[in-house]
Design an enzyme around this catalytic site. Structure first.
Site, PDB file in Angstrom:
ATOM      1  CG  HIS A 139      -0.725  46.230  31.634  1.00 50.35           C
ATOM      2  ND1 HIS A 139      -1.334  45.879  32.815  1.00 50.35           N
ATOM      3  CD2 HIS A 139      -1.730  46.508  30.769  1.00 50.35           C
ATOM      4  CE1 HIS A 139      -2.637  45.922  32.674  1.00 50.35           C
ATOM      5  NE2 HIS A 139      -2.915  46.301  31.426  1.00 50.35           N
ATOM      6  N   GLY A 178      -7.550  45.650  35.491  1.00 51.56           N
ATOM      7  CA  GLY A 178      -8.760  44.862  35.679  1.00 51.56           C
ATOM      8  C   GLY A 178      -9.873  45.333  34.767  1.00 51.56           C
ATOM      9  N   PRO A 205       5.517   5.734  37.977  1.00 49.32           N
ATOM     10  CG  PRO A 205       4.359   7.141  39.449  1.00 49.32           C
ATOM     11  CD  PRO A 205       5.453   6.117  39.405  1.00 49.32           C
ATOM     12  CD  GLU A 221       1.545  44.831  34.712  1.00 46.71           C
ATOM     13  OE1 GLU A 221       1.901  46.029  34.725  1.00 46.71           O
ATOM     14  OE2 GLU A 221       0.369  44.473  34.483  1.00 46.71           O
ATOM     15  CB  CYS A 223      -4.007  49.162  33.254  1.00 52.66           C
ATOM     16  SG  CYS A 223      -4.818  49.129  31.643  1.00 52.66           S
TER      17      CYS A 223
END
Ligand code: GLN
Length: 533
Positions: free
Chosen positions: A507, A355, A191, A509, A382
């Protein structure tokens, strides 16, 4: 003059091209080069901002407010470089600008074609960061798999770039799959040979081939691929599975990836300084403690939707010398206090991430109430902050039916709402995206965590803490400890008489790094560990 590395994928998708590109960025940066990663996606969406997390995982947000592919998160976490909107391009946005230019008469009536007009636009975008930064090396990952119809203009553009940027300034890496056939006890190279042939048919000879494999690739297999794919054997790099993605750059270095790239680009090849990275991986692999964090969200069966949050928790675990086990809790299953009692009993900490929409929101509110009343550390990110505020309004301020107008436009107490200066209020308001300043109260949990009084964090939301209720909340003890000075918006809230209950409208993160955990995640996990004792 910058040098360019192009990474293409072969045989199948999901081989970890993003991690490979991020790892290479780290290896070059640690050799002293300034690197910049970018991702080009061949799909026709304009950007990932509106794409379903089920198909595409989380939307990663840059400082300048671009809504990007989650691979940019890997790039930032590995290379610790803040990227921008120039780091993510989709075929959709390329075509959009070509077509807009056509409508504006920018082509002066000439025929507009994939080659050269679309390919020129792709090349312009590849070159943009080189012109705007002083990067030594630009690493461009081409999404999709070689042979896909939609990626053809991208492959053609990177082929032409070798001519434009100079032959000695470009290198191609092809990441392919080496399947292992158990019955035959053999690794199969066919492959990969076909995929390289496909690439060669498009005019590109790879300089380096990376092989994803489940088992170690022996010298004979490497030699065979080198021979049939026109690549030197020292440029065949095995790419095995690792326990953590953060070990991959170390494995790649061992395999000689960094040196192979330096050779291909005629760059000096000093030994990379990876000491702290090794220490970080060691700490990750040998935690001294364990803590369980319940993540209450609506996409818990699709972890990629919360990728940066999960990574930030992992980073926080590393610096707290602890394993962080995430208990993924589907908010919709939390229907009653009894559900919450039962489901969250094991949690040392509770996090409610970002969300949109009202699915599972009442379950999240129950989780926030449980955290507040039982004094379980809680971190609201948030939407998670908005949930904290709504719960506090209903239970502590006694505003029954309080809500965010996103979930209930008719609520009698719109504690989270569109602000009057959001002139899109009638239209629904646009998202507040990218980095904004936040001033922290000196005696707050947040200021103590950051050890700073001014921070800049990234945003992606529409609704705000409603300033009309500010006095009422403060009278009832809620501490508003972070404010955006420009628009006087509440960015951080803290619950008093609680070990650690904090919500942020931004946010955090996105800015956490494996070797430099985000201060708020670090403190949250620290609080969860303490709560356990
Ligand atoms: N839906 C909320 C808003 O738009 C929160 C967004 C988020 O969590 N990213 O304000």
């Amino acid at each position: 003059m910058a040098k360019f590395i192009f990474i293409t994928g072969g045989v199948v998708s999901s081989l970890g091209k993003g991690i490979a590109a991020a790892s290479l960025g780290l290896l070059l940066k640690r050799r002293g080069y300034k690197v910049l990663n970018q991702k080009f996606d061949p799909y026709l969406n304009i950007d990932p901002g509106t794409m379903n997390p089920y198909q595409h995982g989380e939307v990663f947000v840059t400082d300048d407010g671009a809504e990007t592919d989650l691979d940019l998160g890997h790039y930032e976490r590995f290379t610790d470089e803040n990227l921008s909107q120039n780091s993510n391009t989709t075929a959709g946005s390329v075509y959009l600008s070509v077509l807009n230019k056509e409508r504006e008469g920018g082509f002066h009536g000439g025929t507009v074609q994939v080659i050269p007009n679309v390919t020129d636009e792709i090349k312009r975008r590849i070159l943009l960061p080189a012109a705007e930064t002083n990067a030594d090396v630009i690493i461009t990952e081409i999404g999709g798999t070689v042979g896909d119809i939609e990626s053809l203009p991208f492959i053609e553009a990177i082929r032409q770039l070798k001519h434009d940027a100079g032959f000695e300034n470009c290198a191609y890496i092809h990441l392919s799959l080496l399947p292992y056939i158990k019955k035959a006890g053999a690794l199969k190279s066919k492959p990969t040979q076909h995929s390289v042939k496909e690439l060669q048919g498009l005019g590109i000879q790879p300089d380096i081939i990376m092989l994803r494999s489940e088992v170690p690739v022996d010298a004979a297999a490497k030699e065979k691929i080198a021979l049939y794919c026109n690549v030197s054997s020292s440029a065949i790099i095995q790419n095995l599975n690792a326990k953590s993605i953060y070990e991959i750059p170390l494995m790649m270095e061992e395999e000689g990836l960094g040196s192979a790239v330096c050779r291909a680009l005629s760059l000096e090849d000093p030994p990379p300084d990876l000491g702290d990275w090794r220490t970080m991986v060691r700490q990750l692999y040998c935690p001294e403690k364990k803590t369980v964090v319940a993540l209450v969200g609506k996409y818990t069966d699709l972890r990629d939707a919360y990728h940066s949050v999960a990574e930030a928790l992992l980073h926080a675990g590393i610096c707290n010398r602890s394993e962080v086990v995430i208990d993924w809790v589907d908010a919709e299953t939390l229907q009653s206090e009894a559900d919450v009692e039962q489901r969250l009993a094991r949690a040392d900490g509770i996090i409610v991430p970002g969300g949109f929409g009202d699915r599972g929101v009442e379950g999240m509110i129950l989780a926030a109430r449980f955290a507040r009343e039982r004094k379980v550390p809680y971190f609201g990110v948030c939407l998670g902050m908005q949930i904290l505020v709504v719960e506090y309004a209903r239970q502590v301020l006694g505003l029954s039916g309080a809500h965010s107008t996103e979930m209930n436009a008719q609520t009698p107490y719109p504690v989270i709402a569109l602000m009057p200066d959001q002139n899109g209020a009638i239209l629904g308001g646009t998202l507040r995206l990218g980095k904004y300043e936040c001033a922290l109260k000196p005696d707050s949990l947040a200021a103590a965590a950051y050890r700073a009084e001014t921070v800049w964090e990234r945003h992606r939301h529409r609704y705000e803490f409603n300033n009309a209720f500010r006095a009422d909340f403060e009278r009832h003890g809620l501490r508003l400890t972070g404010i955006n000075p420009e628009r006087d918006l509440v960015e951080v809230v803290e619950v008093p008489e609680h070990p650690w209950m904090l919500g942020v409208q931004f946010h955090p993160e996105f800015k956490s790094r494996p070797n430099r955990a985000h201060p708020l995640f670090r403190e949250f996990v620290g609080a969860a560990l303490k709560a356990k004792i």
